[in-house]
Design an enzyme around this catalytic site. Structure first.
Site: not given
Length: 159
Positions: A17, A41, A90, A127
């Site tokens: 990040h 969440k 990514r 993460s």
């Protein structure tokens, strides 16, 4: 003033990040880091803790503003007159999802999305992966800033 936003949950912020935020901070006058609030969440870190960690590790850039948001990212952008979203990619699998989001965001508001290829060093990093590895005692010290590592290990020590 050229402004962009880097959105995400950042639970916790990783070196991947930070790589994207750092690169955006060199291209834009102000980079907003928008910490996503998702009430469905439960994160490991509270939104306030995430903001504090991000503020600490991005303070060296001098042009990063961090705040929470709830709702549509395009509304966040409209409210702050931000014309661009910066997202790290990514892998090709990221592109499929992110392209759909970029096209939807542009269709809703005209906000552009810029994709930045992730530094190969962080191409596997998320993460969730950091939390999982740390939970099982794995060394993640090379994946997160020292401040974040300390906070992560402290969180995982609590019952």
């Amino acid at each position: 003033m050229r402004r962009a936003v880097c959105p995400g949950s950042f639970d916790p912020i990783t070196n991947g990040h930070l790589d994207i935020i750092n690169r955006a901070s060199r291209l834009y006058d102000v980079v907003h880091v928008a910490v996503m609030i998702n009430k469905s969440k439960s994160g490991l870190f509270s939104v306030e803790e995430r903001i504090a960690l991000i503020e600490e590790v991005t303070s060296v850039y001098g042009n990063v503003r961090v705040e929470a948001f709830h709702g549509l990212l395009v509304d966040y952008c409209k409210q702050r007159d931000i014309p661009a979203i910066v997202k790290g990619l990514r892998a090709v699998s990221d592109f499929d999802y992110e392209l759909q989001m970029a096209q939807m965001n542009n269709g809703l508001s005209g906000v552009e999305t810029l994709f930045v290829p992730t530094n190969p060093t962080y191409s596997f990093l998320s993460s969730s992966l950091v939390k999982e590895v740390a939970t099982w005692g794995g060394d993640v010290s090379h994946l997160v800033p020292p401040t974040v590592l300390d906070a992560l290990l402290e969180k995982l020590r609590r019952p």
